[in-house]
Structure formats: structure tokens, C-alpha cells
Design a protein around this motif. Structure first.
Motif, short mmCIF file in Angstrom:
data_model
loop_
_atom_site.label_atom_id
_atom_site.label_comp_id
_atom_site.label_asym_id
_atom_site.label_seq_id
_atom_site.Cartn_x
_atom_site.Cartn_y
_atom_site.Cartn_z
N SER A 35 22.93 -6.80 -41.15
CA SER A 35 21.77 -7.67 -41.36
C SER A 35 21.05 -7.79 -40.01
O SER A 35 21.58 -7.36 -39.01
CB SER A 35 22.22 -9.03 -41.89
OG SER A 35 23.20 -9.57 -41.06
N PRO A 36 19.89 -8.36 -39.98
CA PRO A 36 19.13 -8.34 -38.72
C PRO A 36 19.85 -8.97 -37.53
O PRO A 36 19.66 -8.53 -36.40
CB PRO A 36 17.86 -9.12 -39.06
CG PRO A 36 17.71 -8.98 -40.53
CD PRO A 36 19.09 -8.89 -41.09
N ASP A 37 20.68 -10.01 -37.78
CA ASP A 37 21.36 -10.61 -36.62
C ASP A 37 22.82 -10.29 -36.50
O ASP A 37 23.41 -10.50 -35.46
CB ASP A 37 21.33 -12.15 -36.68
CG ASP A 37 20.04 -12.66 -37.23
OD1 ASP A 37 20.10 -13.45 -38.19
OD2 ASP A 37 19.00 -12.26 -36.70
N LYS A 38 23.43 -9.85 -37.61
CA LYS A 38 24.88 -9.75 -37.58
C LYS A 38 25.40 -8.44 -38.16
O LYS A 38 24.71 -7.76 -38.91
CB LYS A 38 25.51 -10.86 -38.44
CG LYS A 38 25.09 -12.24 -38.07
CD LYS A 38 26.00 -13.25 -38.73
CE LYS A 38 25.20 -14.18 -39.51
NZ LYS A 38 25.25 -15.46 -39.66
N LEU A 39 26.65 -8.20 -37.81
CA LEU A 39 27.40 -7.14 -38.47
C LEU A 39 28.63 -7.80 -39.07
O LEU A 39 29.26 -8.62 -38.40
CB LEU A 39 27.87 -6.08 -37.48
CG LEU A 39 26.91 -4.99 -37.03
CD1 LEU A 39 27.65 -3.97 -36.20
CD2 LEU A 39 26.24 -4.31 -38.19
N ASN A 40 28.95 -7.45 -40.29
CA ASN A 40 30.16 -8.01 -40.90
C ASN A 40 31.04 -6.90 -41.42
O ASN A 40 30.56 -5.94 -41.99
CB ASN A 40 29.79 -8.90 -42.10
CG ASN A 40 29.08 -10.15 -41.69
OD1 ASN A 40 27.87 -10.15 -41.58
ND2 ASN A 40 29.83 -11.20 -41.44
N PHE A 41 32.34 -7.08 -41.23
CA PHE A 41 33.32 -6.21 -41.86
C PHE A 41 33.97 -7.04 -42.95
O PHE A 41 34.53 -8.10 -42.68
CB PHE A 41 34.37 -5.74 -40.86
CG PHE A 41 33.84 -4.80 -39.83
CD1 PHE A 41 33.46 -5.28 -38.57
CD2 PHE A 41 33.69 -3.46 -40.09
CE1 PHE A 41 32.95 -4.41 -37.61
CE2 PHE A 41 33.18 -2.58 -39.13
CZ PHE A 41 32.81 -3.06 -37.90
#
Lengths: 280, 399
Positions: A35-41
Motif C-alpha cells: 500500500s502507499p505507506d506500508k508493506l505487510n506480510f
């Protein structure tokens, strides 16, 4: 959908590599949400995973010097990809002493996440190692299953002891029993218990400290020495502990009696939440 | 044969043996006038390695006792390796290593003279054998690249340990590209990660190859090659180079790796997969357009049973010598092309190699690793050469 990002800082690169190593130990296949601000696993609590779920979040600007993404659509500006975690950690392993690392979403014969590492070389020319990690783009309609899990109100919330110690204890216990009881109270005590016909083993951790509870009312009613317990599969706990190569900055354990145990860790600026359900 | 190795060269010898042990299970020891040759070939005959230690490598070297013939022998790699198993121990405690081959006692004696007066003697039994000699000629290869061993060693690091094959080629701008090779899978639901390493021309001392040229070979053996160093340190003049030479289309040529030092010569010959007919301009999209052969191990070679071998399967050509005179008789070439009329010479078989492997409807096409040496493997047209397809050594004792 587009994604392209770059890491140039050595420390950020190493940290990102450590995170991906941890993810590779925790989940064979996982979802990467961009997403524009984050990375999620993300690992969602499907039956295939044994009901275990994981949510790892990092702020992209803490890692990437360049980050551009264009999601599914303007309203849903996110990208969900499924990949084999080991591929990413192996690709990043190459980048140990790299000048720069670039990641981008490409479609070379099949959709992949291309990790491009620029290595130092003796000569002036750059040496580049490229890894094309095959991915599966997750369709929009499945996104709802991949949202941040709701954290229920815990009965007990306690800080964890040194994870290495916990891991060596659980490793030995695994040889005796396949399930374990984890219990804790509001007095800073945590016990790991296994029980078989022949033997009962308990490891006691004391003076761990409890974080302030969210709701004051429950703390007044409860006896602080009362243990909240949950029976879980020992291998799942071990897998979680084995994934923590470095001791986290903060480590919290929330127990919902007979329902689940929720681990909430912070590795510097990356948060990891891991949910293990109770054995039925 | 008697020779004496001293000092740091003991470790170099040990390293060579370690490299050879990762290729084949039997070691051919051949004391020649121009040095001691250690050779091996893998079970599927798709990789051959040979080290030649010059007489100057030894403190004392005697190929054969005067008046006696040159003896050569074949020993179990495991046995010979056990003498040199711990390189650290070799470096720290072994002062001298004495190897002697006595035809009468039929034992290969390796004696390690260590510190503090300790002497370790290994008596290894050996078998007489014919010389193992692969036919190859690096000088006639049109493509060549030369780089310090370190460069190739670093280049293979990014590849996953389990990867079987890798493609080496020259891309645009004369960049050398190493790329993981995966056969096209019928079941394409699980794709494998593709890794590519790109090296600039400047990393190589010499690069003599056209853009678009590429070969594919076994990564496991390539790692053995790229990890071999004589370990003499950067201070020594005449550092090791890896010469990699390979032939061009249409026939798949083996890749020949040469490591040269003032005192030793190493050659590794790896079979390569046959290439597709069209080069792609951009090696980044190196694609296999048809099912390609895969390694088929011939675990128990049956020299006379050709009907079972696939018509398209070839093995590394071996030259054998008959008798102890060392004189080269008509080379017996190893081919297993299936039933073949005696008059059909080279070109016929080469055409078959180019054709699609024969398929049985309903089954996946047979995949074979192909390896061919230039020209010499197949008798020239018009030669009276009979079929005589035999393997490298006698079938004596081969069960």
C-alpha cells in the motif's frame, strides 16, 4: 498495477533481509500487501495453516529510498500478492553487501516480483544479480480475508521472557508431548506446562512484568495471581519461536482463556503479530 | 611410480582430490613422463575432470622405475579422499606426502610424514585399468572466456543450492550472463524462481564469444570448478585463470574449463544441453522452445546393450588404450545410438541428434543430456571404423 522500490542504505537492507528470513521461517507461502505507506506480510487463518495467522507490518519509508506503487484502482490503492517466502529471503541473501536493491513488479512470461541486486565488484563495471520470484496476484474479492485480524480483549497480557530461552525449553518439551499449556497471570508469571501419562513438566518464568491493561475494570475484579491458560499445539509455538533469530525490541503475549494466544512483537520498527488458536 | 610432495603443495594436492571427489567415484592415477595425472569421470559420463601435476610440483618425481612400464591404476575415490580428508590437518601437521605405486605388491602406498615424527601410512588397493582420456581440444573451441577463479566463484553464489542447471551466455554489450535453467514444465502451476547474474566484460581477462551464444551445464559441477583454488594467495605471480572454452552450434559441444598454474593443469569438461536453433538477441529472454534433454544417469553401464539406450543419447567420448605399451590403438568410441548399421558414420548420427527426440504418443518426450565432443567422437566418413561402441574401460570385473 505497478510497484517499484529501491533500498540503498546498508542497514535498511540488512534489516529487510532479517525480516524476510523471519517470514520465511514462519510461513511457507504468504501474502504480501503493498500500500502507499506500508508493506505487510500476511498469513490468514486458513485450515491449511492450522488456524495460525500472522500480520507483519512495516512502514515503507523506513526502508526504501524510492517507493512507487499503483494499486488495483484509485479507491483500492493496494496490491495483494502471494509468494513463496523462501524465494524472497533467498533473493535478499544475495544482497548482503550490495550497493543497491531494487524490487519491482514485472511480467516476464509470468507475473513476478523482480529483485535486482547491484553488487560491488573489483572492476568498474557493476555486477548485477536478478531474481525473478514468481507470484500470484490475489483478486480483489479475496482481499476481505486478508485484513488485519481483530485482537480480542485478552484475559492476561504479559511481557515475554528472552525468546531464545523459551525456544530451548519448548524444543525439549516437544520431544515429550505434542501439546502444551501456556498460562500467565497479572503478577508477571508465565508457565509452560506439558503433561503426559508418565510425566508432567512445568517451566516457570517470574517477574516478567505486565503492560497496563486497557480496561481498568477487569483488572480490579480479577485476582492478579489467577492464571489464564490455553492449550496449543507445541509445534506451532516452536515454529513461531524459531523464527525469531534476533531478540525483539518488545515482546508481548496476550492470552484469551481457551481461545488463543496472541504474540505481539516489535523488531525495531517492524511489528509482528502471531495468533495461535487453542486446540479443540 | 614414486613421488614426494612437500610443504604447501600437499594441501594443493588435497584440494585437487576434494574437487575430483565431487565429480566422480573412481580416481584414475596415471603417472606420465610429463607429470602425475589424476582423472575422474562421473557416473553418467557427463562430467570429466583431470589434474596434471608437473614434475616440478614434486620434490621428487619418478614416473616409473627404470626398465619397468608406466603403471596406471584406478582406485576408489573414497579411499584416496580419506587420506586427504581434512585439509586443515594437511596444512597444519603434514610435512611430506609420499605416494608410490608398486606393481608387484599391487598396493598404492600413500605415506604422510607429519609433525612430531608421526608417520601415517595408507595402503590402498587398486585395479589395473586402461587410461581414461576424454577427447577434447580447447584450442579449437570458437568461444572462450577467461577470468580469475574468484569471479566465477562469486558469480555462482546467488544461485539456490538445489538448482540443477545453469546457462552461461553472452548478452548485449558483451555482458556475460549466468542464468538458472529450468526445463519447461508441463505442470506450470508452481513456477520456480529464476536467478540471473550479469557480469561486465571488464571482469574477464579475455572474452571471445559472439553475443547471443549460450550453453547450459550442470551447476553442481560448475560449483566444484569455481571453488577450486590453488590457494597460493594473491602475492604469487601467475595467479590462476579459468579458461572456459566451448564450441558452437549446431552440435552441442562440451564446455571445457581450464585452470592453469605454473605447476599444475586442471581440465574440467562438462556436457552441455543442446541449444535451441535460434539465438535470442537479448539473453535475458533465453527460452527453451522445445523440451530439452535432461541428465540421465547410466548407473550400471551395459556395454553391449544398445537396444535399451535411447537413440539420442550420447556419452563423452573416451579413448582407450589396449595393453601396457601405452600405444594408442584405433580409438574405441563410446556411443550408444541404438542399433546402427556399421556403415553409418558421423553425419548420420549427428542428424539424429538434431532431430526431435523420438516420442511415444501419450508420454512425455524422452529427455536426455547430450554431450558431444567435436568431430573426434564419430568416425570420419569413409573410415573403415566398425561400430565398436565400448565404454572407457574393459568390462572385466564390471559385473
Amino acid at each position: 498495477m505497478k510497484f517499484r522500490a529501491k533500498i540503498v542504505d546498508g542497514a535498511c537492507l540488512n534489516h529487510f533481509t532479517r525480516i524476510s528470513n523471519m517470514i520465511a521461517k514462519l510461513a511457507k507461502t504468504c501474502t504480501l500487501r503493498i500500500s502507499p505507506d506500508k508493506l505487510n506480510f500476511i498469513l490468514c487463518d486458513k485450515l491449511a495453516n492450522g488456524g495460525v495467522s500472522m500480520w507483519c507490518e512495516l512502514e515503507q519509508e523506513n526502508f526504501f529510498s524510492e517507493f512507487q506503487m499503483e494499486g488495483f484502482s484509485a479507491e483500492n490503492n493496494e496490491i495483494y500478492l502471494e509468494l513463496t517466502s523462501e524465494n524472497l529471503s533467498r533473493a535478499l541473501k544475495t544482497a548482503q553487501n550490495a550497493r543497491a536493491l531494487k524490487i519491482k513488479l514485472t511480467n516476464k512470461h509470468f507475473p513476478c516480483l523482480t529483485v535486482s541486486v547491484e553488487l560491488f565488484s573489483m572492476s568498474n563495471s557493476s555486477r548485477i544479480a536478478t531474481h525473478d520470484i514468481p507470484i500470484k496476484v490475489i483478486p480483489r474479492k479475496l482481499w476481505k480475508d486478508l485484513q488485519e485480524p481483530m485482537v480480542p480483549d485478552p484475559d492476561v497480557s504479559i511481557y515475554l521472557p528472552v525468546l531464545k530461552t523459551m525456544k530451548s525449553v519448548v524444543e525439549k518439551m516437544k520431544n515429550i508431548s505434542s501439546h502444551l499449556v501456556i498460562e500467565a497471570n497479572l503478577d508477571g508469571e508465565l508457565n509452560l506446562k506439558i503433561e503426559t501419562e508418565l510425566v508432567c513438566v512445568t517451566t516457570h518464568f517470574k517477574d516478567l512484568g505486565n503492560p497496563p491493561l486497557a480496561s481498568e475494570s477487569t483488572s480490579q475484579d480479577r485476582n492478579p495471581e489467577h492464571m489464564a491458560e490455553v492449550h496449543i499445539d507445541i509445534r506451532k509455538l516452536l515454529q513461531f519461536l524459531a523464527g525469531q533469530q534476533v531478540n525483539p525490541t518488545k515482546a508481548l503475549c496476550n492470552i484469551v482463556t481457551n481461545k488463543m494466544v496472541h504474540f505481539d512483537l516489535l523488531h525495531e520498527d517492524v511489528s509482528l503479530q502471531y495468533f495461535i488458536p487453542a486446540l479443540s | 611410480m614414486k613421488c614426494l610432495v612437500t610443504g604447501g603443495n600437499v594441501k594443493v594436492l588435497g584440494k585437487a582430490v576434494h574437487s575430483l571427489s565431487r565429480i566422480g567415484d573412481e580416481l584414475y592415477l596415471d603417472p606420465l613422463e610429463d607429470g602425475l595425472s589424476l582423472r575422474t569421470v562421473n557416473s553418467s559420463r557427463s562430467a570429466y575432470a583431470c589434474f596434471l601435476f608437473a614434475p616440478l610440483f614434486f620434490q621428487h618425481y619418478q614416473a616409473a622405475t627404470p626398465g619397468q612400464d608406466l603403471l596406471r591404476c584406478k582406485i576408489l575415490m573414497k579411499s584416496f579422499l580419506s587420506v586427504f580428508r581434512s585439509l586443515a590437518m594437511l596444512e597444519k601437521t603434514v610435512e611430506k606426502c609420499c605416494i608410490s605405486l608398486n606393481g608387484q605388491s599391487s598396493r598404492l602406498v600413500v605415506q604422510l610424514h607429519c609433525k612430531f615424527g608421526v608417520r601415517k601410512t595408507h595402503n590402498l588397493s587398486f585395479q589395473d585399468c586402461e587410461s581414461l582420456q576424454a577427447i577434447f581440444d580447447p584450442a579449437s573451441c570458437p568461444h572462450m572466456l577467461r577470468a580469475p577463479a574468484r569471479v566465477l566463484g562469486e558469480a555462482v553464489l546467488p544461485f539456490p543450492p538445489a538448482l540443477a542447471e545453469v546457462t552461461l551466455g553472452v548478452g548485449r554489450g558483451h555482458r556475460v550472463i549466468l542464468r538458472s535453467y529450468h526445463e519447461e514444465e508441463a505442470d506450470s502451476t508452481v513456477k520456480a524462481m529464476v536467478t540471473e547474474v550479469c557480469l561486465g566484460e571488464e571482469d574477464f581477462q579475455q572474452l571471445q564469444a559472439q553475443e547471443g551464444v549460450a550453453i547450459t551445464f550442470c551447476l553442481k559441477e560448475f560449483r566444484v570448478i569455481s571453488s577450486f583454488r590453488t590457494g597460493k594467495g594473491s602475492g604469487m605471480p601467475g595467479a590462476e585463470w579459468d579458461d572456459l572454452a566451448w564450441g558452437s552450434r549446431p552440435l552441442p559441444r562440451p564446455a571445457i574449463f581450464t585452470i592453469k598454474d605454473s605447476l599444475l593443469d586442471g581440465h574440467f569438461v562438462l556436457a552441455t544441453l543442446s541449444e535451441t536453433d535460434s539465438y535470442s538477441q537479448d539473453l535475458g529472454s533465453l527460452e527453451r522452445h522445445r523440451p530439452v534433454p535432461q541428465l540421465q544417469a547410466h548407473s550400471t553401464p551395459h556395454p553391449d546393450d544398445f537396444a535399451s539406450d535411447d537413440i539420442d543419447s550420447y556419452m563423452i567420448a573416451m579413448e582407450t588404450t589396449i595393453g601396457n605399451e601405452g600405444s594408442r590403438v584405433l580409438p574405441s568410441i563410446s556411443l550408444s545410438p541404438g542399433p546402427q548399421p556399421p556403415q553409418s558414420p558421423g553425419p548420420h548420427s549427428e542428424e539424429e541428434d538434431e532431430a526431435e527426440p523420438s516420442t511415444v504418443p501419450g508420454t512425455p518426450p524422452p529427455k536426455k543430456f547430450r554431450s558431444l565432443f567435436f568431430g573426434s567422437i564419430l568416425a570420419p566418413v569413409g573410415s573403415p571404423q566398425g561400430p565398436s561402441p565400448v565404454l572407457a574401460e574393459d568390462s572385466e570385473g564390471e559385473g
